[in-house]
Design an enzyme around this catalytic site. Structure first.
Site, PDB file in Angstrom:
ATOM      1  N   SER A   1       0.954  -1.360  -0.095  1.00 27.01           N
ATOM      2  CA  SER A   1       0.116  -0.071  -0.131  1.00 27.01           C
ATOM      3  C   SER A   1       0.952   1.384   0.059  1.00 27.01           C
ATOM      4  O   SER A   1       2.043   1.359  -0.130  1.00 27.01           O
ATOM      5  CB  SER A   1      -1.003  -0.017   1.230  1.00 27.01           C
ATOM      6  OG  SER A   1      -0.065   0.312   2.268  1.00 27.01           O
ATOM      7  N   LYS A   2       0.309   2.547  -0.036  1.00 26.73           N
ATOM      8  CA  LYS A   2       1.037   3.633   0.051  1.00 26.73           C
ATOM      9  C   LYS A   2       2.073   3.874   1.191  1.00 26.73           C
ATOM     10  O   LYS A   2       2.952   4.409   0.967  1.00 26.73           O
ATOM     11  CB  LYS A   2      -0.112   4.759   0.183  1.00 26.73           C
ATOM     12  CG  LYS A   2      -0.362   5.390  -1.303  1.00 26.73           C
ATOM     13  CD  LYS A   2      -0.645   6.544  -1.371  1.00 26.73           C
ATOM     14  CE  LYS A   2      -0.252   7.151  -2.433  1.00 26.73           C
ATOM     15  NZ  LYS A   2      -0.380   8.623  -2.757  1.00 26.73           N
TER      16      LYS A   2
END
Ligand code: GLU
Length: 520
Positions: A261-262
Site C-alpha cells: 500500500s501507499k
C-alpha cells in the site's frame, strides 16, 4: 479471429491511479499475449459510478503507454475512442448487452426475480444458522408462481435478479499457477444476485459477460479475485460459454509482508515517473515481482522477457516489493542509457527545482514575433548566469554512474547551480586535521590554480597531485579542496568539479573557504 487465438485482458476499475500492483497484472497479461502472439485487450470496468473518474482512466492509459504496454483492442483514448470488434470496451456503455443476457437467462428459467426484503433474507439466514447450515439463498422466490410474480412486478414491488444454481455442485477450474481449485455452490451463498431492478448488472455478472462476449481465453488477475471466479464460471456455464484458463497471481507485498500500500512507498506509476525512474527499469523490476526464469540474471530487456515468459514460472507466494532493488535496477538502466538522453531527462528536474530556466533568444525574436522562439540555452537562476547545454551535460555526466533516480540530480549536484555554497567549518578538516594546516593547504591549492595556464581536468589533476603527493596523506589537500568546492561530504571528484566549475568560481570558493576558517 482464429479459433485458437489467445485473448487476454487487463480490466482495471478507474477508481485510483495505476499503481505497481495493477501495473504488474497488466504487464503479465501483456507478456503472455506477446509470447503467445495473441491479443491484449484493455477494458474499463467503471460500473461503480461514484468512484470511477475520467482522470483515473486517463492516468491508467497514460501509464500503460509510458511503460510501452500497448494494447491491441479496447478503449484507446480519453475521448472515448475504441478499437476492436467486441466493444464497447467500457462497462458503463454495455448496458444493452447485459440486459440481453439477463432476459435470456430469465426466459430459460436460469435466473429469476427475487422479492425478498432485507428482513426476509435475515430471517432465512437466522433459520439456517440454527440448523447449522452455511448461510445461503436457497431459491424461495424461484418457487413463486408465474401469476404471483407478474402481480408483484405490476404492483411495483422491489426486486433483484438472482441466478439459479445447481444445489451442492462443485465448481472446478484449472489455475495456471495454483493447479486445480474447487468450490462448492453451498459455500458461495446460494443463488446470488446478478442484477438490480433496473437490470443494471452486479460486478461479477458484467465481468463474466464481458469475458465471454470478448472471447477471453485466459484470465490473468490478482488472487484477490479468486472468490469471484466460481460465480463468474457459474454465470458463463448458464450461458453455455466455453471454459477459459485462469491464473491468479499472488499479491504484491510490502517488505513487512503485508499487502502493498501507499504506506510502503508504493505510489502510483506517475509518481515513479516524476521521481525519475525509467520506464524500462520499472518494467524490468515489476516483471521480477513474482516471476523469474531462473539463474542469477536480473536485467532483462522486454524482448528477452517476452521470449522467456511463462505462467508456470510465476511464484505462488506473495511477491515482495523491495525499493532497494528497484533503485539498483534503475541505476543500471541509467548507466546503460545514452548520456545525452539522460541529460535531457534531468533538465526538467533541475527546472522544477528552480535551478534552471530555459532561455530564449528574445533579442533576435522580439515579443511581436508570432512563432515559437527558439530556446538558446538555460539560465542558472541561483548563479545568475547563462548555462549552455554543454555545461549541463558535463555536470550530469559526473553523476550518471551514481544516480538511483533522475530526480536526485538537484540534490547531488546543487553546488554547480548555486553561486554560494555553505558548509560547517569542521567539514573542511581531513580526519583529525588542524585548522592551520587546512588553511595552509588551501592557500597552496589557490596558488597552484592561479598559475594554471590550461584550465582542463588533466592539467589541474597533474598540478595538484604533484603537490599533494608530497604529503604522506594526500587527503590532507584533496579533501578540503573538494569540500571547499562542493560543500558536501560526498560529491564528484575534486578535479572534475574544478574543471567543470571554471577557474573563476573555483578561486572564489577557495578564498571563501579560507576566510571561513580564518574568521571562524
Ligand atoms: N476490475 C477489477 C479490478 O480492477 C479487475 C477484475 C478482473 O480482472 O477480473 O480489480
Amino acid at each position: 479471429m482464429s479459433k485458437e487465438e489467445i485473448r487476454v485482458r487487463f480490466a482495471p476499475s478507474p477508481t485510483g491511479f495505476l499503481h505497481i500492483g495493477s501495473a504488474r497484472i497488466a504487464l503479465f497479461n501483456f507478456l503472455f499475449s506477446r509470447k503467445k502472439k495473441g491479443s491484449f485487450i484493455l477494458r474499463i470496468e467503471d460500473t461503480d459510478k461514484e468512484r470511477s473518474k475520467t482522470k483515473y482512466e486517463e492516468d491508467i492509459m497514460r501509464s500503460l503507454k509510458w511503460l510501452s504496454l500497448s494494447w491491441d483492442e479496447g478503449v484507446i483514448d480519453e475521448e472515448g475512442r475504441e478499437k476492436g470488434n467486441f466493444g464497447p470496451y467500457r462497462q458503463s456503455k454495455r448496458g444493452e448487452i447485459y440486459k440481453k443476457y439477463i432476459n435470456h437467462l430469465l426466459e430459460k428459467n436460469l435466473a429469476y426475480h427475487c422479492f425478498c426484503s432485507k428482513e426476509d433474507l435475515e430471517k432465512q439466514k437466522e433459520e439456517q444458522r440454527k440448523r447449522k447450515e452455511p448461510p445461503q439463498y436457497k431459491g424461495r422466490c424461484f418457487r413463486l408462481s408465474e401469476r404471483k410474480k407478474e402481480k408483484m412486478i405490476k404492483e411495483g414491488k422491489d426486486f433483484v435478479i438472482r441466478l439459479r444454481l445447481p444445489e451442492n455442485e462443485v465448481v472446478e477450474f484449472e489455475d495456471a499457477i495454483r493447479g486445480k481449485v474447487s468450490f462448492n455452490t453451498k459455500d458461495i451463498g446460494g443463488d446470488f444476485v446478478i442484477a438490480k431492478k433496473d437490470f443494471s448488472p452486479l460486478y461479477n455478472f458484467a465481468c463474466a459477460i464481458d469475458d465471454m462476449q470478448m472471447r477471453i481465453t485466459h484470465i490473468i488477475r490478482g488472487e484477490d479475485h479468486i472468490s469471484n471466479t466460481p460465480k463468474q464460471i457459474l454465470i458463463k456455464n448458464a450461458l453455455g460459454a466455453p471454459a477459459c484458463t485462469y491464473a491468479h497471481l499472488p499479491l504484491t507485498l510490502g517488505e513487512d509482508k503485508s499487502k502493498l500500500s501507499k504506506r510502503h512507498g508504493a505510489a502510483s506509476l506517475c509518481e515513479y515517473k516524476e521521481k525519475g525512474y525509467l520506464p524500462e527499469a520499472l518494467l524490468n523490476f515489476i516483471t521480477l515481482l513474482g516471476w523469474h526464469p531462473g539463474g542469477e540474471k536480473e536485467i532483462f530487456s522486454l524482448e528477452e522477457i517476452v521470449n522467456k515468459f511463462s505462467l508456470k514460472d510465476c511464484q505462488k507466494s506473495g511477491a515482495v516489493f523491495d525499493i532497494k532493488k528497484l533503485d539498483f535496477i534503475n541505476g543500471q538502466y541509467i548507466r546503460k542509457k545514452d548520456t545525452d538522453e539522460i541529460v535531457r531527462m534531468c533538465i526538467p528536474h533541475l527546472v522544477k527545482e528552480g535551478f534552471l530556466r530555459p532561455s530564449f533568444d528574445e533579442e533576435r525574436y522580439p515579443p511581436a514575433y508570432g512563432g515559437q522562439i527558439p530556446k538558446i540555452g538555460y539560465y542558472a537562476l541561483k548563479r545568475e548566469k547563462e548555462m549552455s547545454y554543454g555545461e549541463i551535460y558535463k555536470i550530469v555526466s559526473l553523476y550518471k554512474e551514481r544516480m538511483k533516480n533522475l530526480s536526485q540530480i538537484g540534490e547531488l549536484a546543487d553546488y554547480f547551480f548555486k553561486e554560494d555554497i555553505s558548509y560547517e567549518e569542521e567539514l573542511l578538516f581531513w580526519k583529525e586535521g588542524k585548522k592551520k594546516e587546512t588553511i595552509k593547504n588551501l592557500e597552496k591549492v589557490l596558488e597552484i590554480f592561479s598559475n594554471i595556464k590550461k584550465w582542463e581536468k588533466e592539467e589541474i589533476e597533474k598540478e595538484i597531485l604533484e603537490e599533494a603527493n608530497k604529503e604522506k596523506d594526500r587527503g590532507k589537500m584533496l579533501w578540503p579542496l573538494r569540500v571547499a568546492l562542493s560543500g558536501k561530504r560526498a560529491s564528484a571528484g575534486p578535479f572534475d568539479i574544478a574543471a567543470t566549475l571554471g577557474s573563476e568560481t573555483v578561486k572564489k570558493r577557495l578564498k571563501r573557504a579560507i576566510n571561513v576558517l580564518k574568521e571562524g
